[in-house]
Design a protein around this motif. Structure first.
Motif, PDB file in Angstrom:
ATOM      1  N   GLY A   1      16.472 -55.184  23.730  1.00 36.51           N
ATOM      2  CA  GLY A   1      16.158 -55.635  22.383  1.00 36.51           C
ATOM      3  C   GLY A   1      17.110 -55.210  21.292  1.00 36.51           C
ATOM      4  N   LYS A   2      18.329 -54.823  21.641  1.00 38.25           N
ATOM      5  CA  LYS A   2      19.284 -54.397  20.635  1.00 38.25           C
ATOM      6  C   LYS A   2      20.110 -55.579  20.119  1.00 38.25           C
ATOM      7  CE  LYS A   2      18.012 -50.159  21.062  1.00 38.25           C
ATOM      8  NZ  LYS A   2      17.183 -49.513  20.016  1.00 38.25           N
ATOM      9  N   THR A   3      20.437 -55.528  18.834  1.00 41.95           N
ATOM     10  CA  THR A   3      21.344 -56.489  18.222  1.00 41.95           C
ATOM     11  C   THR A   3      22.733 -55.866  18.203  1.00 41.95           C
ATOM     12  OG1 THR A   3      19.645 -57.498  16.838  1.00 41.95           O
ATOM     13  CG2 THR A   3      21.932 -57.727  16.101  1.00 41.95           C
TER      14      THR A   3
ATOM     15  N   GLY B   1      34.976 -49.378  21.854  1.00 41.48           N
ATOM     16  CA  GLY B   1      33.720 -49.019  22.493  1.00 41.48           C
ATOM     17  C   GLY B   1      32.538 -49.431  21.635  1.00 41.48           C
ATOM     18  N   MET B   2      31.359 -48.910  21.968  1.00 43.96           N
ATOM     19  CA  MET B   2      30.125 -49.275  21.281  1.00 43.96           C
ATOM     20  C   MET B   2      29.485 -48.045  20.645  1.00 43.96           C
ATOM     21  SD  MET B   2      28.193 -51.906  20.570  1.00 43.96           S
ATOM     22  CE  MET B   2      28.896 -53.072  21.763  1.00 43.96           C
ATOM     23  N   MET B   3      29.195 -48.158  19.351  1.00 44.70           N
ATOM     24  CA  MET B   3      28.472 -47.112  18.634  1.00 44.70           C
ATOM     25  C   MET B   3      27.000 -47.520  18.547  1.00 44.70           C
ATOM     26  SD  MET B   3      29.258 -45.375  14.909  1.00 44.70           S
ATOM     27  CE  MET B   3      28.971 -46.872  13.934  1.00 44.70           C
ATOM     28  N   THR B   4      26.123 -46.615  18.959  1.00 45.91           N
ATOM     29  CA  THR B   4      24.696 -46.904  18.978  1.00 45.91           C
ATOM     30  C   THR B   4      23.931 -45.787  18.278  1.00 45.91           C
ATOM     31  OG1 THR B   4      24.109 -45.714  20.999  1.00 45.91           O
ATOM     32  CG2 THR B   4      25.048 -47.929  21.263  1.00 45.91           C
ATOM     33  N   HIS B   5      22.677 -46.028  18.036  1.00 48.25           N
ATOM     34  CA  HIS B   5      21.797 -44.947  17.599  1.00 48.25           C
ATOM     35  C   HIS B   5      21.451 -44.105  18.831  1.00 48.25           C
ATOM     36  CE1 HIS B   5      21.447 -46.414  13.500  1.00 48.25           C
ATOM     37  NE2 HIS B   5      21.384 -47.641  13.997  1.00 48.25           N
ATOM     38  N   THR B   6      20.876 -42.945  18.590  1.00 47.58           N
ATOM     39  CA  THR B   6      20.747 -41.959  19.657  1.00 47.58           C
ATOM     40  C   THR B   6      19.721 -42.314  20.740  1.00 47.58           C
ATOM     41  OG1 THR B   6      19.226 -40.704  18.243  1.00 47.58           O
ATOM     42  CG2 THR B   6      21.540 -40.051  18.224  1.00 47.58           C
ATOM     43  N   ASP B   7      18.932 -43.352  20.511  1.00 46.95           N
ATOM     44  CA  ASP B   7      17.959 -43.731  21.550  1.00 46.95           C
ATOM     45  C   ASP B   7      18.601 -44.494  22.693  1.00 46.95           C
ATOM     46  OD1 ASP B   7      18.324 -45.840  19.572  1.00 46.95           O
ATOM     47  OD2 ASP B   7      16.802 -46.959  20.695  1.00 46.95           O
ATOM     48  N   VAL B   8      19.795 -45.020  22.481  1.00 47.71           N
ATOM     49  CA  VAL B   8      20.497 -45.781  23.514  1.00 47.71           C
ATOM     50  C   VAL B   8      21.294 -44.804  24.379  1.00 47.71           C
ATOM     51  CG1 VAL B   8      22.188 -47.593  23.997  1.00 47.71           C
ATOM     52  CG2 VAL B   8      20.629 -47.819  22.036  1.00 47.71           C
ATOM     53  N   LYS B   9      21.024 -44.796  25.674  1.00 52.32           N
ATOM     54  CA  LYS B   9      21.625 -43.804  26.572  1.00 52.32           C
ATOM     55  C   LYS B   9      22.767 -44.348  27.422  1.00 52.32           C
ATOM     56  CE  LYS B   9      18.695 -40.925  24.931  1.00 52.32           C
ATOM     57  NZ  LYS B   9      19.153 -39.984  23.878  1.00 52.32           N
TER      58      LYS B   9
ATOM     59  N   ASP C   1      19.477 -50.227  10.267  1.00 53.76           N
ATOM     60  CA  ASP C   1      18.569 -50.771  11.284  1.00 53.76           C
ATOM     61  C   ASP C   1      18.729 -50.007  12.600  1.00 53.76           C
ATOM     62  OD1 ASP C   1      17.169 -52.326  13.184  1.00 53.76           O
ATOM     63  OD2 ASP C   1      17.482 -54.137  12.004  1.00 53.76           O
ATOM     64  N   PRO C   2      17.705 -49.314  13.046  1.00 52.57           N
ATOM     65  CA  PRO C   2      17.808 -48.526  14.288  1.00 52.57           C
ATOM     66  C   PRO C   2      17.964 -49.366  15.546  1.00 52.57           C
ATOM     67  CG  PRO C   2      15.542 -48.551  13.482  1.00 52.57           C
ATOM     68  CD  PRO C   2      16.385 -49.165  12.409  1.00 52.57           C
ATOM     69  N   ASP C   3      17.759 -50.681  15.448  1.00 54.20           N
ATOM     70  CA  ASP C   3      17.921 -51.555  16.612  1.00 54.20           C
ATOM     71  C   ASP C   3      19.294 -52.227  16.649  1.00 54.20           C
ATOM     72  OD1 ASP C   3      15.480 -51.108  17.882  1.00 54.20           O
ATOM     73  OD2 ASP C   3      14.441 -52.528  16.565  1.00 54.20           O
ATOM     74  N   PHE C   4      20.190 -51.824  15.747  1.00 55.75           N
ATOM     75  CA  PHE C   4      21.539 -52.371  15.729  1.00 55.75           C
ATOM     76  C   PHE C   4      22.498 -51.441  16.472  1.00 55.75           C
ATOM     77  CE2 PHE C   4      22.053 -55.607  12.052  1.00 55.75           C
ATOM     78  CZ  PHE C   4      20.885 -56.253  12.435  1.00 55.75           C
ATOM     79  N   ALA C   5      23.440 -52.055  17.168  1.00 58.10           N
ATOM     80  CA  ALA C   5      24.587 -51.354  17.742  1.00 58.10           C
ATOM     81  C   ALA C   5      25.828 -52.120  17.289  1.00 58.10           C
ATOM     82  CB  ALA C   5      24.506 -51.327  19.264  1.00 58.10           C
ATOM     83  N   GLN C   6      26.959 -51.474  17.287  1.00 57.27           N
ATOM     84  CA  GLN C   6      28.151 -52.181  16.821  1.00 57.27           C
ATOM     85  C   GLN C   6      29.409 -51.691  17.514  1.00 57.27           C
ATOM     86  OE1 GLN C   6      28.744 -50.840  12.492  1.00 57.27           O
ATOM     87  NE2 GLN C   6      30.673 -50.397  13.547  1.00 57.27           N
ATOM     88  N   GLN C   7      30.394 -52.569  17.561  1.00 57.98           N
ATOM     89  CA  GLN C   7      31.686 -52.191  18.107  1.00 57.98           C
ATOM     90  C   GLN C   7      32.276 -51.080  17.253  1.00 57.98           C
ATOM     91  OE1 GLN C   7      33.587 -56.142  17.228  1.00 57.98           O
ATOM     92  NE2 GLN C   7      35.227 -54.859  16.411  1.00 57.98           N
ATOM     93  N   ALA C   8      33.093 -50.237  17.865  1.00 59.09           N
ATOM     94  CA  ALA C   8      33.639 -49.102  17.126  1.00 59.09           C
ATOM     95  C   ALA C   8      34.851 -48.529  17.836  1.00 59.09           C
ATOM     96  CB  ALA C   8      32.580 -48.016  16.964  1.00 59.09           C
TER      97      ALA C   8
END
Length: 334
Positions: free
Chosen positions: A136-138, A120-128, A177-184
């Motif tokens: 604009g996410k990397t 799945g995808m791990m994101t910061h809490t602003d991504v819903k 980086d708060p604009d990064f998301a990553q596989q997890a």
């Protein structure tokens, strides 16, 4: 690679005058224990727990199997080892098996421990949601991810190739980086992020329609043809191992830590909790058809996705990549 052997224990003769008969029975039992090598996809962890549980609790032994588990890893080509006869069964992945069939490697999936892929995808809490990645996410993507879930994610949510950056299995870029998301995986990267004090969201790809099964059992078609009874025993014992592991993971966890000293109690406990939370083993069709089950419809969806994404030739005989004969009537219910 390290391995954990399972050996048939010696039995004591009940009566002295039956000693010769008892030894004869022991020899017969030892001969009946079929030696099997099972190769995992990575270092020992809770996601492999059912197989280690079947060793620890003697479930394989009760089915007349002398099983050795060999750990996989980043430098291990599991499909190659399976095809060359160095393993009888391999912990595989639907996309990998379909691609192997396309390439002429006669491998086939005989059971699916997880009803969904755990990626799945791990994101910061602003991504819903996964759709929010478009803003604009990397996205950090591993090499293997670029030929599996990344094409699916891009097509479903209109992401661009420019958004993808290499994931090197290091959480620091994401944490910084708060604009990064990553596989997890929920049992791995989420655990590491939590220990680092980061607040995150996690979105399982399967919940948005990503079709593959996870933690599957793969064999060569030759073994399925020539020794179907052995395959059936291995599948049943493995799925019984999963049921047992979720009820009491301690026996398998002891073996997992022996094999992989980097795996600690807190992460194992966290991972088992995630296995239950997401019902990887017991959810979906497994809830009514039994642990390990697979359907033609699900395999068709994976084939359709791969063809549409340009990952598989349309003429590939996708039904060669799996068989339901060993799980159709298995009914190892959660």
């Amino acid at each position: 690679m390290k391995s954990i052997p399972v050996r048939q224990p010696a039995r004591r003769a009940a009566l002295a005058f039956c000693l010769v008969t008892a030894f004869g029975a022991m020899a017969g039992n030892a001969a009946a224990a079929d030696k099997v090598t099972f190769l995992t996809s990575w270092y020992a962890q809770a996601e492999h727990g059912g197989f280690y549980q079947a060793v620890a609790e003697g479930i394989y032994r009760k089915r007349g199997l002398d099983v050795t588990i060999r750990m996989g890893g980043p430098q291990v080509n599991g499909m190659q080892l399976l095809a060359s006869g160095q393993a009888d069964f391999f912990m595989g992945y639907d996309l990998q098996v379909l691609k192997s069939v396309e390439q002429g490697i006669p491998a086939t999936t005989v059971a699916a421990s997880f009803q969904t892929d755990a990626q799945g995808m791990m994101t910061h809490t602003d991504v819903k949601g996964l759709a929010g990645l478009k803003n604009g996410k990397t996205v950090l993507v591993s090499t293997s991810g670029r030929t599996t879930w990344w094409p699916w994610l891009k097509a479903k949510y209109g992401l661009t190739e420019a958004q993808g950056r290499p994931y090197t299995f290091n959480l620091q870029p994401f944490l910084a980086d708060p604009d990064f998301a990553q596989q997890a995986y929920p049992s791995s990267e989420l655990f590491q992020a939590a220990k680092a004090g980061a607040k995150t969201n996690f979105y399982l790809f399967a919940n948005d329609g990503y079709p593959p099964y996870g933690t599957t059992v793969v064999a060569m078609q030759k073994l399925v043809r020539e020794k179907p009874e052995l395959v059936a025993r291995f599948v049943r014992a493995s799925m019984e191992g999963w049921k047992s592991y979720l009820a009491n993971p301690a026996p398998a966890n002891a073996l997992i830590k022996q094999e992989n000293p980097n795996m600690k109690d807190d992460q194992l406990a966290y991972a088992v909790g995630k296995l239950k939370e997401y019902a990887f083993v017991t959810g979906g069709d497994a809830a009514t058809q039994g642990i390990g089950t697979m359907t033609d419809a699900r395999w068709r969806r994976t084939y359709d996705f791969m063809v549409s994404a340009g990952l598989l030739k349309k003429e590939t005989d996708w039904k060669q990549a799996y068989t339901t004969q060993f799980v159709r009537d298995l009914k190892v219910l959660p």
